[in-house]
Scaffold this active site. Structure first.
Site, short mmCIF file in Angstrom:
data_model
loop_
_atom_site.label_atom_id
_atom_site.label_comp_id
_atom_site.label_asym_id
_atom_site.label_seq_id
_atom_site.Cartn_x
_atom_site.Cartn_y
_atom_site.Cartn_z
N ASP A 34 -10.13 -9.52 -13.43
CA ASP A 34 -9.81 -9.68 -14.78
C ASP A 34 -11.03 -8.98 -15.61
O ASP A 34 -11.90 -8.75 -15.28
CB ASP A 34 -9.62 -11.21 -15.23
CG ASP A 34 -8.91 -11.33 -16.65
OD1 ASP A 34 -7.77 -11.33 -16.62
OD2 ASP A 34 -9.53 -11.56 -17.49
N ILE A 35 -10.64 -8.60 -16.93
CA ILE A 35 -11.61 -8.17 -17.88
C ILE A 35 -12.70 -9.25 -18.23
O ILE A 35 -13.61 -8.97 -18.67
CB ILE A 35 -11.03 -7.24 -18.82
CG1 ILE A 35 -11.88 -6.38 -19.62
CG2 ILE A 35 -10.69 -8.30 -20.10
CD1 ILE A 35 -11.25 -5.16 -20.25
N ASP A 51 -12.68 -3.66 -15.31
CA ASP A 51 -11.88 -3.34 -16.29
C ASP A 51 -11.20 -1.99 -15.51
O ASP A 51 -11.74 -1.12 -14.96
CB ASP A 51 -12.78 -2.41 -17.33
CG ASP A 51 -12.14 -1.51 -18.43
OD1 ASP A 51 -10.96 -1.45 -18.33
OD2 ASP A 51 -12.92 -0.90 -19.34
N LYS A 97 5.98 2.47 -19.57
CA LYS A 97 6.60 1.95 -18.40
C LYS A 97 7.67 2.99 -17.63
O LYS A 97 7.59 3.40 -16.55
CB LYS A 97 7.39 0.81 -18.41
CG LYS A 97 6.40 -0.44 -18.95
CD LYS A 97 5.45 -0.63 -17.78
CE LYS A 97 4.49 -1.62 -17.98
NZ LYS A 97 3.55 -2.01 -16.90
N TYR A 111 5.38 0.66 -25.61
CA TYR A 111 5.24 -0.02 -24.15
C TYR A 111 6.34 0.43 -23.07
O TYR A 111 6.14 0.90 -21.91
CB TYR A 111 5.42 -1.57 -24.30
CG TYR A 111 5.72 -2.50 -23.01
CD1 TYR A 111 4.70 -2.61 -22.56
CD2 TYR A 111 7.04 -3.07 -22.83
CE1 TYR A 111 4.67 -3.45 -21.16
CE2 TYR A 111 7.16 -3.84 -21.78
CZ TYR A 111 6.01 -4.10 -21.20
OH TYR A 111 6.27 -5.13 -19.73
N1 SER Z 1 8.25 -9.36 -21.68
C1 SER Z 1 7.85 -7.90 -21.88
C2 SER Z 1 7.80 -7.81 -23.45
O1 SER Z 1 8.44 -8.73 -24.15
C3 SER Z 1 8.98 -7.10 -21.62
O2 SER Z 1 8.74 -6.58 -20.07
O3 SER Z 1 7.12 -7.14 -24.01
#
Ligand code: SER
Length: 298
Positions: free
Chosen positions: A18-19, A33, A127, A123
């Site tokens: 963990d950081i 890190d 991904k 995000y």
């Molecule tokens: N649980 C995540 C989010 O809400 C979705 O992968 O960002």
């Protein structure tokens, strides 16, 4: 996750990182890190790591507030893991993907494994790109990298951290403490979710499966249970009848609007035998009772 690996392999065979200073993991620990390539390499070599779970990421809601940081952590963290896994001949690498890879142009119910990926959050973009990097490393270097598209993961051990699906954890704490919750999504915002125990079991089962069973080298759809805020609120009322919810959707509703309501995980079922155990009633009971016990003992 760490506890499940310790239960399965023994504390001397698991290393958590963990950081921050050691948050009290039940195994060996390295402060690390994930963006520090040399430090990650030293830790992998020191502990002779065979299975590498690279779980560090900035989630959807936090990612929208700081897109550049989300890209840096999510992409650079993965690329370092991929490069080092090849260099150090790591047996297996795990990469967590998400329902956030889906966006425009998909059926919102039972979204198929091979659907088009046009995410609308940073995000989700990170991904979707990450999944393709995994497939590339598998094809080009033979790296045994495996991945799951997690739905919202609901658990009571750790507090949520910046996700759109986090309301479904917060709601339990507020129900137990105050009997009232102000929800940042709309009442009918139905999303795919999964109870933590099922999510961990899926991860370990995927990582334990024989390599020839893994046919999807981008990332497997994983479906637990789909529900909306009003549906989970009704279930919580079975434990606390006076519980009330008020709806005040914010920017996170836009993220939720772009995601599927449920996803089709038949490839995971067929290839490596995935089967969920927790339905909405069981998840709600486990969450409510565990959080009640936790808060009573503080
Ligand atoms: N649980 C995540 C989010 O809400 C979705 O992968 O960002």
């Amino acid at each position: 996750m760490t506890q499940a690996l310790v239960d399965k392999y023994g504390r001397e065979r698991v290393v958590a990182t963990d950081i921050s200073d050691d948050p009290g993991f039940p195994c060996q620990y390295e402060k690390l890190d994930v963006l520090d390539r040399d430090a990650v390499k030293r830790a992998l070599q020191k502990h002779n790591v065979g299975h590498f779970y690279q779980l560090a990421a900035i989630l959807s809601a936090t990612g929208e507030k700081n897109p550049a940081l989300a890209w840096e952590v999510n992409m650079k963290g993965l690329l370092i893991a991929l490069e080092l896994s090849v260099e150090l001949e790591i047996d297996r690498l795990f990469f967590p993907s998400s329902i956030a890879v889906f966006g425009e142009g998909v059926d919102k119910n039972h979204t198929l494994q091979d659907s088009v990926l046009i995410p609308n959050s940073v995000y989700g973009i990170s991904k979707a790109a990450g999944e393709n990097w995994c497939k590339y490393y598998h094809g080009k270097y033979g790296l045994d990298v495996r991945s799951l598209r997690y739905p919202g993961v609901i658990g009571h051990e750790t507090l949520p951290g910046g996700g759109t699906t986090d309301y479904a954890v917060d709601i339990f704490y507020e129900a137990v403490k105050n009997g009232h919750y102000q929800c940042f999504l709309k009442a009918d915002a139905r999303l795919p979710m999964i109870y933590m125990d099922d999510a961990i079991r899926a991860t370990v089962e995927l990582m334990e499966a024989d390599s020839d069973k893994i046919k999807v080298r981008t990332s497997y759809n994983l479906q637990g249970i789909s529900f909306s805020p009003e549906e989970i609120a009704r279930e919580i009322q079975k434990h606390r009848p006076d519980f009330t919810v008020e709806y005040a959707p914010d920017y996170r509703q836009d993220i939720a609007d772009s995601w599927p309501g449920s996803i089709d995980d038949s490839a995971a079922q067929k290839d490596w035998g995935w089967k969920r155990e927790f339905d909405l009633a069981k998840l709600t009971r486990e969450m409510y009772v565990s959080i009640q016990n936790k808060l009573n003992h503080q």
